[in-house]
Design a protein around this motif. Structure first.
Motif, mmCIF file in Angstrom:
data_model
loop_
_atom_site.group_PDB
_atom_site.id
_atom_site.type_symbol
_atom_site.label_atom_id
_atom_site.label_comp_id
_atom_site.label_asym_id
_atom_site.label_seq_id
_atom_site.Cartn_x
_atom_site.Cartn_y
_atom_site.Cartn_z
ATOM 1 N N TYR A 4 0.842 -1.193 0.000
ATOM 2 C CA TYR A 4 0.000 0.000 0.000
ATOM 3 C C TYR A 4 0.877 1.242 0.000
ATOM 4 O O TYR A 4 1.978 1.251 0.587
ATOM 5 C CB TYR A 4 -0.890 0.051 1.233
ATOM 6 N N ASP A 93 -3.729 -7.164 4.927
ATOM 7 C CA ASP A 93 -5.076 -6.831 4.462
ATOM 8 C C ASP A 93 -5.413 -5.381 4.774
ATOM 9 O O ASP A 93 -4.622 -4.652 5.376
ATOM 10 C CB ASP A 93 -6.118 -7.777 5.082
ATOM 11 N N LEU A 94 -6.580 -4.978 4.355
ATOM 12 C CA LEU A 94 -7.028 -3.588 4.487
ATOM 13 C C LEU A 94 -7.044 -3.114 5.932
ATOM 14 O O LEU A 94 -6.568 -2.022 6.248
ATOM 15 C CB LEU A 94 -8.427 -3.437 3.873
ATOM 16 N N PRO A 116 -3.956 1.139 -2.468
ATOM 17 C CA PRO A 116 -3.237 -0.110 -2.687
ATOM 18 C C PRO A 116 -2.496 -0.103 -4.016
ATOM 19 O O PRO A 116 -2.923 0.557 -4.973
ATOM 20 C CB PRO A 116 -4.361 -1.157 -2.702
ATOM 21 N N HIS B 145 -17.962 -1.536 5.772
ATOM 22 C CA HIS B 145 -16.596 -1.169 6.120
ATOM 23 C C HIS B 145 -16.433 0.350 6.115
ATOM 24 O O HIS B 145 -16.947 1.018 5.231
ATOM 25 C CB HIS B 145 -15.608 -1.797 5.144
ATOM 26 N N PRO B 146 -15.719 0.891 7.127
ATOM 27 C CA PRO B 146 -15.564 2.340 7.230
ATOM 28 C C PRO B 146 -14.906 3.012 6.024
ATOM 29 O O PRO B 146 -15.049 4.219 5.858
ATOM 30 C CB PRO B 146 -14.691 2.540 8.474
ATOM 31 N N VAL B 147 -14.194 2.260 5.178
ATOM 32 C CA VAL B 147 -13.580 2.912 4.020
ATOM 33 C C VAL B 147 -14.613 3.232 2.939
ATOM 34 O O VAL B 147 -14.309 3.961 1.991
ATOM 35 C CB VAL B 147 -12.422 2.089 3.390
ATOM 36 N N LEU B 191 -13.247 -2.668 -2.247
ATOM 37 C CA LEU B 191 -12.964 -3.661 -1.220
ATOM 38 C C LEU B 191 -11.983 -4.707 -1.730
ATOM 39 O O LEU B 191 -11.087 -5.141 -1.003
ATOM 40 C CB LEU B 191 -14.270 -4.338 -0.775
ATOM 41 N N ASP B 193 -9.756 -4.293 -4.344
ATOM 42 C CA ASP B 193 -8.456 -3.666 -4.592
ATOM 43 C C ASP B 193 -7.669 -3.444 -3.311
ATOM 44 O O ASP B 193 -6.436 -3.523 -3.301
ATOM 45 C CB ASP B 193 -8.630 -2.301 -5.283
ATOM 46 N N ASN B 194 -8.392 -3.135 -2.248
ATOM 47 C CA ASN B 194 -7.730 -2.853 -0.986
ATOM 48 C C ASN B 194 -7.513 -4.100 -0.129
ATOM 49 O O ASN B 194 -7.046 -3.990 1.005
ATOM 50 C CB ASN B 194 -8.547 -1.836 -0.176
ATOM 51 N N HIS B 195 -7.874 -5.247 -0.681
ATOM 52 C CA HIS B 195 -7.680 -6.510 0.035
ATOM 53 C C HIS B 195 -8.404 -6.522 1.372
ATOM 54 O O HIS B 195 -7.816 -6.831 2.425
ATOM 55 C CB HIS B 195 -6.183 -6.783 0.265
ATOM 56 N N ALA B 196 -9.667 -6.163 1.358
ATOM 57 C CA ALA B 196 -10.467 -6.244 2.566
ATOM 58 C C ALA B 196 -10.658 -7.713 2.918
ATOM 59 O O ALA B 196 -10.901 -8.535 2.039
ATOM 60 C CB ALA B 196 -11.821 -5.585 2.344
ATOM 61 N N ARG B 197 -10.577 -8.000 4.183
ATOM 62 C CA ARG B 197 -10.643 -9.389 4.616
ATOM 63 C C ARG B 197 -12.058 -9.721 5.072
ATOM 64 O O ARG B 197 -12.751 -8.888 5.634
ATOM 65 C CB ARG B 197 -9.649 -9.595 5.758
ATOM 66 N N ARG B 199 -14.050 -11.040 7.558
ATOM 67 C CA ARG B 199 -13.895 -11.462 8.938
ATOM 68 C C ARG B 199 -14.800 -10.650 9.850
ATOM 69 O O ARG B 199 -15.297 -9.602 9.485
ATOM 70 C CB ARG B 199 -12.435 -11.262 9.366
ATOM 71 N N ARG B 209 -16.082 -0.359 14.265
ATOM 72 C CA ARG B 209 -16.712 -1.124 13.197
ATOM 73 C C ARG B 209 -18.204 -1.292 13.346
ATOM 74 O O ARG B 209 -18.928 -1.433 12.369
ATOM 75 C CB ARG B 209 -16.046 -2.518 13.092
#
Lengths: 120, 468
Positions: A4, A93-94, A116, B145-147, B191, B193-197, B199, B209
């Protein structure tokens, strides 16, 4: 693991502020950012990073015709905003990257953009 | 053809009826299935497409073979089979490309993605798909997600968890379909592109959250509760969907008082739905609502959800608003309302954050408790400007407190004396307070009045915009 870019952004006051910021503020920011950088390295998150000189010292090179380039004095964007510095980090991860970005924003007391890199 | 299937076919009647029946089952089940498949397949788009394909199959199979006894399991199994078929097809063509676009690791949240699609297909081939209740929670936290901007959170939630289609969501929020489609596409892409997981956030993360999840659900409910013209059915579905999501959240997070508070608030507010509009479609103020039309089952469930938390101090804003709604729900008539408690609750709200809309509602309640003079005194500090600048006016919401008259207007004398009066007949609480029931004069369009009570507008910003 993903990479990132965390970039620090300033508005046009930055250039003026750069000259006039009291030394104790500069010292504080350096200390905070330094501590963060150390922790990034310790946690295996740090790839690269640093502060940039103001954009007035930048140069833009553009491709021309016949393999030539043109050289322009000044930043690319005649914009009010300017990038002051950045980190490249590696995070799983994010949420992890976001946490580092949170800390970065607090450490440099400014806005930090999280973006990213493209995969592979 | 199974018994239930035959019955379903007979009762569903026409082809249109059948497909509607299938649709409604899918609406109910698809969120849970999508949530599980995202975990199993590791990819949002793949899971969504798979569920959509399963729906197509259901449309032809179910009317013929009957509705399965466990539609959720059928959908999940069929969808997974379709997804595997697709992966097998694609693995012969561009194996690495597809694998590279997979979003999440399968199952184990800390594990790495399998490096090849082939391996994934192998792994899933024999696997029993375990529909885990938690999957919906994972999906909720992902969508909210907050983003992501709140609009995107809501759109994604309705699409992935609610199983609503893009046109329906667009209609519900009064934006063009293309706009809504883009919003959803961008949100998913961000989500990914940013590799949100995929979980459930750990305890330490919940303070950051959980609020967006609560806000998104309450926004969906508020949208469904608006009495705007057109799409009446969509509105009811939205409210019901919000309540359903609220139940999932509250059941899966039993230690979160605000989850219970939000659910209770929605139930208690929704209980009044039938009484909110008159024959002409105008809003009926709380004071004049026919309480016989209030849904007692909703009220009972709402109070039930709230009860376990009544001893717990330091309530969050949803729990406070729920307590306000509960105070109204418990009153057989407007006059019976425990105004003292309501003023108290508004005090708590104001302590947390000063808000002119809340202050006005408090003043109205004070008027019910101590008479009009007390109310006018309380209002003196507030100006119309400060109210109108903070009240959400988007999307044609009834203006509410903006129409509040200044202190110079003489209130109409009340038939009641101050304090509690003997209850008027239940049907209509006559003798309403002059502060609440100022009728529009003939010739002027009837505007909604400032209302005491829990706000319907429980979205992100304003708490109790006293409404109906």
């Amino acid at each position: 693991m993903a990479q990132y870019l965390l970039s620090v952004w300033h508005d046009e006051d930055y250039i003026d502020a750069f000259e006039t910021t009291p030394p104790e503020v500069i010292e504080r920011l350096h200390a905070q950012v330094g501590a963060l950088n150390a922790d990034m390295e310790k946690k295996g998150v740090w790839v690269f990073g640093g502060g940039l000189v103001p954009a007035s010292s930048a140069t833009v090179v553009r491709p021309g015709t016949d393999g030539d380039v043109s050289i322009t004095d000044g930043p690319y964007a005649e914009a009010k905003e300017m990038m002051g510095g950045f980190w490249v980090i590696e995070a799983p991860d994010l949420d992890s990257a976001l946490e580092w970005t949170r800390r970065a924003s607090l450490a440099c007391e400014g806005a930090v953009e999280l973006r990213p890199f493209q995969d592979g | 053809m199974g018994e239930s299937g035959a019955r379903a076919s007979r009762s569903a009647g026409t082809a249109a009826g059948l497909s509607r029946a299938v649709e409604s089952v899918f609406r109910r089940e698809s969120g849970r299935c999508t949530a599980t498949l995202i975990r199993v397949l590791g990819d949002v788009d793949l899971a969504e497409d798979a569920v959509a394909e399963a729906f197509e199959v259901a449309l032809t199979r179910w009317p013929r073979d009957g509705m399965p006894d466990n539609p959720g399991a059928w959908i999940t199994t069929t969808a997974r089979r379709r997804a595997l078929d697709r992966l097998r097809r694609e693995s012969t063509r561009h194996d690495r490309h597809v694998a590279a676009h997979r979003t999440f690791g399968t199952g184990d949240p800390t594990g790495a993605d399998p490096s090849t699609v082939g391996r994934l297909v192998e792994e899933l081939g024999g696997e029993q798909v375990e529909v885990v209740a938690d999957d919906q929670l994972r999906l909720m936290f992902l969508c909210c997600h907050p983003v992501l901007a709140p609009d995107s959170q809501v759109a994604l939630t309705l699409r992935l968890l609610g199983g609503l289609q893009t046109p329906e969501i667009a209609r519900a929020f009064l934006v063009p379909e293309a706009t809504m489609a883009q919003r959803i596409v961008r949100a998913k892409r961000k989500l990914r592109d940013n590799h949100a997981r995929y979980r459930i956030p750990v305890e330490a993360e919940l303070p950051d959250r959980l609020p967006p999840v609560l806000a998104a659900i309450s926004l969906i409910f508020t949208e469904g509760h608006r009495a705007t013209d057109g799409s009446g059915l969509v509105r009811v579905e939205l409210s019901n969907e919000a309540i359903r999501l609220g139940r999932v959240l509250a059941d899966l997070m039993p230690d979160e008082p605000e989850a219970a508070g939000l659910l209770a608030l929605m139930l208690l507010t929704d209980a009044r739905r039938s009484a909110r509009l008159d024959a002409a479609g105008a809003l009926v103020p709380l004071a004049e609502q026919d309480r016989d039309r209030w849904d007692q089952d909703r009220i009972a469930e709402g109070l039930d959800r709230l009860a376990p938390w009544s001893r717990r101090v330091d309530p969050g804003r949803f729990r406070i608003q729920a307590e306000l709604a509960a105070a109204h729900a418990r009153a057989a008539t407007f006059a019976d309302t425990d105004w003292a408690r309501i003023v108290e609750l508004y005090d708590v709200l104001l302590q947390r954050r000063s808000d002119p809309v809340v202050a006005i509602n408090r003043a109205v309640a004070l008027g019910e408790l101590d008479g009009p003079a007390a109310a006018l005194l309380a209002l003196e500090g507030l100006t119309t400007t400060s109210v109108s600048s903070s009240t959400p006016t988007s999307r044609g919401t009834p203006p509410g407190p903006i129409s509040w008259p200044g202190p110079g207007v003489r209130p109409r004398p009340s038939r009641r004396t101050t304090g509690r009066s003997p209850s008027p007949p239940r049907r209509r609480s006559g003798g309403s307070s002059p502060l609440v029931a100022r009728r529009a004069e003939p010739g002027r369009p009837r505007r909604s009045r400032p209302e005491v009570g829990c706000g319907v507008d429980i979205g992100r910003g304003a708490p109790t915009g006293g409404s109906t």
